[in-house]
Design an enzyme around this catalytic site. Structure first.
Site, PDB file in Angstrom:
ATOM      1  N   LYS A 150      43.746 -76.914  12.521  1.00 37.73           N
ATOM      2  CA  LYS A 150      44.664 -75.776  12.475  1.00 37.73           C
ATOM      3  C   LYS A 150      44.577 -75.030  13.798  1.00 37.73           C
ATOM      4  CE  LYS A 150      47.494 -73.637   9.605  1.00 37.73           C
ATOM      5  NZ  LYS A 150      48.246 -74.181   8.443  1.00 37.73           N
ATOM      6  N   ASP A 210      53.658 -73.071  10.939  1.00 40.54           N
ATOM      7  CA  ASP A 210      52.996 -72.270   9.899  1.00 40.54           C
ATOM      8  C   ASP A 210      53.615 -70.880  10.048  1.00 40.54           C
ATOM      9  OD1 ASP A 210      50.541 -72.420   7.902  1.00 40.54           O
ATOM     10  OD2 ASP A 210      50.333 -70.495   8.898  1.00 40.54           O
TER      11      ASP A 210
HETATM   12  P1  NDP Z   1      57.086 -67.886   7.652  1.00 44.98           P
HETATM   13  O1  NDP Z   1      56.631 -67.273   8.915  1.00 44.98           O
HETATM   14  O2  NDP Z   1      58.327 -68.687   7.638  1.00 44.98           O
HETATM   15  O3  NDP Z   1      57.210 -66.784   6.504  1.00 44.98           O
HETATM   16  C1  NDP Z   1      56.129 -66.007   6.140  1.00 44.98           C
HETATM   17  C2  NDP Z   1      56.572 -65.049   5.066  1.00 44.98           C
HETATM   18  O4  NDP Z   1      55.418 -64.417   4.515  1.00 44.98           O
HETATM   19  C3  NDP Z   1      57.442 -63.935   5.606  1.00 44.98           C
HETATM   20  O5  NDP Z   1      58.317 -63.507   4.626  1.00 44.98           O
HETATM   21  C4  NDP Z   1      56.409 -62.872   5.954  1.00 44.98           C
HETATM   22  O6  NDP Z   1      56.924 -61.565   6.007  1.00 44.98           O
HETATM   23  C5  NDP Z   1      55.444 -63.026   4.816  1.00 44.98           C
HETATM   24  N1  NDP Z   1      54.121 -62.572   5.267  1.00 44.98           N
HETATM   25  C6  NDP Z   1      53.408 -63.025   6.313  1.00 44.98           C
HETATM   26  N2  NDP Z   1      52.278 -62.351   6.474  1.00 44.98           N
HETATM   27  C7  NDP Z   1      52.281 -61.428   5.494  1.00 44.98           C
HETATM   28  C8  NDP Z   1      51.380 -60.422   5.134  1.00 44.98           C
HETATM   29  N3  NDP Z   1      50.239 -60.193   5.813  1.00 44.98           N
HETATM   30  N4  NDP Z   1      51.699 -59.661   4.026  1.00 44.98           N
HETATM   31  C9  NDP Z   1      52.855 -59.893   3.335  1.00 44.98           C
HETATM   32  N5  NDP Z   1      53.747 -60.832   3.663  1.00 44.98           N
HETATM   33  C10 NDP Z   1      53.465 -61.586   4.722  1.00 44.98           C
HETATM   34  O7  NDP Z   1      55.837 -68.769   7.167  1.00 44.98           O
HETATM   35  P2  NDP Z   1      55.820 -69.965   6.107  1.00 44.98           P
HETATM   36  O8  NDP Z   1      56.825 -69.766   5.052  1.00 44.98           O
HETATM   37  O9  NDP Z   1      55.809 -71.226   6.873  1.00 44.98           O
HETATM   38  O10 NDP Z   1      54.343 -69.796   5.503  1.00 44.98           O
HETATM   39  C11 NDP Z   1      54.081 -69.037   4.328  1.00 44.98           C
HETATM   40  C12 NDP Z   1      52.743 -69.478   3.740  1.00 44.98           C
HETATM   41  O11 NDP Z   1      52.812 -70.868   3.399  1.00 44.98           O
HETATM   42  C13 NDP Z   1      51.539 -69.344   4.657  1.00 44.98           C
HETATM   43  O12 NDP Z   1      50.393 -69.061   3.888  1.00 44.98           O
HETATM   44  C14 NDP Z   1      51.397 -70.742   5.241  1.00 44.98           C
HETATM   45  O13 NDP Z   1      50.087 -71.000   5.696  1.00 44.98           O
HETATM   46  C15 NDP Z   1      51.743 -71.579   4.023  1.00 44.98           C
HETATM   47  N6  NDP Z   1      52.167 -72.950   4.263  1.00 44.98           N
HETATM   48  C16 NDP Z   1      53.202 -73.237   5.114  1.00 44.98           C
HETATM   49  C17 NDP Z   1      53.599 -74.543   5.272  1.00 44.98           C
HETATM   50  C18 NDP Z   1      54.773 -74.906   6.114  1.00 44.98           C
HETATM   51  O14 NDP Z   1      55.130 -76.088   6.138  1.00 44.98           O
HETATM   52  N7  NDP Z   1      55.422 -73.979   6.798  1.00 44.98           N
HETATM   53  C19 NDP Z   1      52.912 -75.647   4.598  1.00 44.98           C
HETATM   54  C20 NDP Z   1      51.899 -75.229   3.672  1.00 44.98           C
HETATM   55  C21 NDP Z   1      51.538 -73.924   3.538  1.00 44.98           C
HETATM   56  P3  NDP Z   1      57.118 -60.851   7.415  1.00 44.98           P
HETATM   57  O15 NDP Z   1      58.377 -61.412   7.995  1.00 44.98           O
HETATM   58  O16 NDP Z   1      57.207 -59.411   7.082  1.00 44.98           O
HETATM   59  O17 NDP Z   1      55.914 -61.147   8.240  1.00 44.98           O
HETATM   60  O1  2IT Z   2      49.347 -75.309   5.860  1.00 46.03           O
HETATM   61  C1  2IT Z   2      50.004 -76.342   6.072  1.00 46.03           C
HETATM   62  O2  2IT Z   2      49.815 -77.374   5.418  1.00 46.03           O
HETATM   63  C2  2IT Z   2      51.016 -76.312   7.120  1.00 46.03           C
HETATM   64  N1  2IT Z   2      51.248 -75.256   7.703  1.00 46.03           N
HETATM   65  C3  2IT Z   2      51.773 -77.567   7.491  1.00 46.03           C
HETATM   66  C4  2IT Z   2      50.956 -78.398   8.439  1.00 46.03           C
HETATM   67  C5  2IT Z   2      51.652 -79.608   9.008  1.00 46.03           C
HETATM   68  O3  2IT Z   2      51.009 -80.269   9.829  1.00 46.03           O
HETATM   69  O4  2IT Z   2      52.797 -79.910   8.653  1.00 46.03           O
END
Ligand code: NDP
Ligand code: 2IT
Length: 448
Positions: free
Chosen positions: A129, A169
């Protein structure tokens, strides 16, 4: 679950002492170790091979300076991280988080989780990561590009298509991956699949954007079915409004559920008629605005300040898709009191240990992050395969493979939970199934 095994307790104490000031990492570690007791009892060979001492220690941790200049010519310095946690079963693989809260402990918790998650995907990927404490909010495109280029100028020495393949992420989407990919190609003078989540016209995979949210719902659907339930007619809360949240909302709705709330870090929207996802996509994906905008354009919906309040809305199923520790004990109790029966995690470690206790005590179904959100990295693995083959598969082909992988992940969690005497505890099942594959590979490869 409390750890009772003396060896595991000692390992936890030693690891905590060596890694001070990293509460999120210790939280993730404690959860995994708390479920490994029955494995340790059966598999003394893994203990003798020193697998646990090695698995908690990242293979390599890289910390670097990221200087960049804003649109007014002012210099800034951020800190960049890449933790290459474990390469026993494949090249390091995992996302890049851009958020002001990022520090080494956060990246280590995410990297540690990624090792077991990637193992569950059935694909040959190790865990890693990265990220930076850079805050993308309010930055111009040009500032984002400057930052991404500077970040990659250093990172490109440490990654490679067969070595370490980063992805998105929080704060890192297709735009950022594009700038990073361009800079890697320019410096290294090679066009390779070194990042995933790329744009569709330069090596990206169809369905990668949708994969984490869709995968979450495929996993949850399996878990519901195995327990005589379904999404049909259920009221669902989805926290966040980013990449994972949007496509979780889309697939849950396709399954016949009604999503009534979404959020960002400032507040949440409640729409009793069901979220208008086209409007959310317009606000978040096209205009990059705040979720509050939703009620300006749909006045029948409500907006409330603060992100915790979302968990007080009555629901059947909660899908936390924002960030770590977003559901604490109090929020979990509110969910249980209002009749919520299922929590399935799109975000990484969104539930505090106290919240997880509440889920188990109140008999809720609990889909743990490292299994439930593995669809994103699994589809990244499929993007790597397509890049190696110099081919691109259709949306349907990728989606079908993703669906099959999520079914296998649920089955692996279910089987392991039963085999190790904790039926229905998919958290234990995910940890155990993910751990055993990596541990056996490490043992086979000797003390490295
Ligand atoms: P994005 O940046 O696209 O969206 C994040 C969302 O979460 C936004 O709405 C953001 O709001 C909110 N958020 C972030 N930090 C906080 C906080 N401290 N308190 C409240 N809300 C918060 O990220 P993703 O959708 O990609 O990721 C969301 C989650 O999913 C994370 O935990 C990530 O690690 C996990 N994840 C992502 C994957 C991927 O493929 N993208 C795969 C697996 C897991 P704001 O705009 O206000 O910051
Ligand atoms: O937390 C996760 O699994 C991710 N943000 C996606 C990682 C990836 O390599 O697609």
């Amino acid at each position: 679950m409390a750890i009772k095994n003396a060896y595991l307790l000692d390992l936890l104490a030693r690891t905590e002492k060596r890694n001070p000031g990293e509460p999120e990492f210790i939280q993730a570690l404690t959860e995994v170790l708390s479920t490994l007791e029955p494995v340790i009892e059966k598999r003394q060979d893994l203990v003798d091979a020193g697998v646990l001492e090695r698995i908690v220690e990242p293979e390599r941790q890289i910390i670097f300076r990221v200087p960049w200049v804003d649109d007014n010519g002012k210099p800034h310095v951020n800190r960049g991280f890449r933790v290459q946690y474990n390469s026993a079963i494949g090249p390091y693989k995992g996302g890049i988080r851009l958020h002001p809260s990022v520090n080494i402990g956060i990246i280590k918790f995410l990297g540690f989780e990624q090792v077991f998650k990637n193992s569950l995907t059935t694909l040959p990927m190790g865990g890693g990561k990265g990220g930076s404490d850079f805050d993308p909010k309010g930055k111009s495109d040009n500032e984002i590009m400057n930052f991404c280029q500077s970040f990659m100028t250093e990172l490109c020495r440490h990654i490679g298509a067969d070595l370490d393949v980063p992805a998105g992420d929080i704060g890192t989407g297709a735009r950022e991956i594009g700038y990073m990919f361009g800079q890697y190609k320019r410096i290294r003078n090679e066009w390779v699949g070194v990042l995933t989540g790329k744009g569709l016209n330069y090596g990206g995979s169809l369905a990668r954007k949708e994969a984490t949210g869709y995968g979450l719902c495929y996993f949850t659907h399996e878990m519901l079915q195995a327990n005589g339930m379904s999404f049909e007619g259920k009221t669902v809360l989805v926290s966040g409004s980013g990449n994972v949240a949007i496509y979780a909302c889309e697939k849950a709705t396709e399954y016949g559920a009604k999503v009534v709330a979404m959020s960002d870090s400032n507040g949440y929207i409640y729409d009793k008629d069901g979220i208008d996802l086209a409007l959310v996509k317009q606000i978040k994906e096209v205009e990059r605005k705040r979720i509050k905008e939703y009620v300006e354009r749909k006045p029948s919906a409500e907006y409330h300040e603060g992100c915790k309040g979302i968990w007080t809305i009555p629901c059947d199923i909660a899908l936390p898709c924002a960030t770590q520790n977003e559901i604490d004990g109090e929020s979990a109790r509110a969910l249980a009191k209002n009749g919520c029966k299922v929590v399935s995690e799109g975000a990484n470690m969104p539930s505090t240990p106290e919240a997880i206790e509440v889920y188990f005590e109140s008999g809720m179904l609990y889909g743990p992050a490292k299994a439930a959100n593995a669809g994103g990295v699994a589809t990244s693995g499929l993007e790597m395969s397509q890049n190696s083959l110099r081919l691109s598969w259709s949306f349907e082909e990728v989606d079908e493979k993703l669906h099959g992988i999520m079914k296998s992940i649920f089955k692996a969690c279910d089987t392991a939970s039963k085999e190790y005497g904790m039926p229905g505890n998919y958290m234990a099942g995910a940890n155990i199934a993910g751990f055993i594959k990596v541990a056996e590979a490490m043992k086979a490869q000797g003390n490295v």
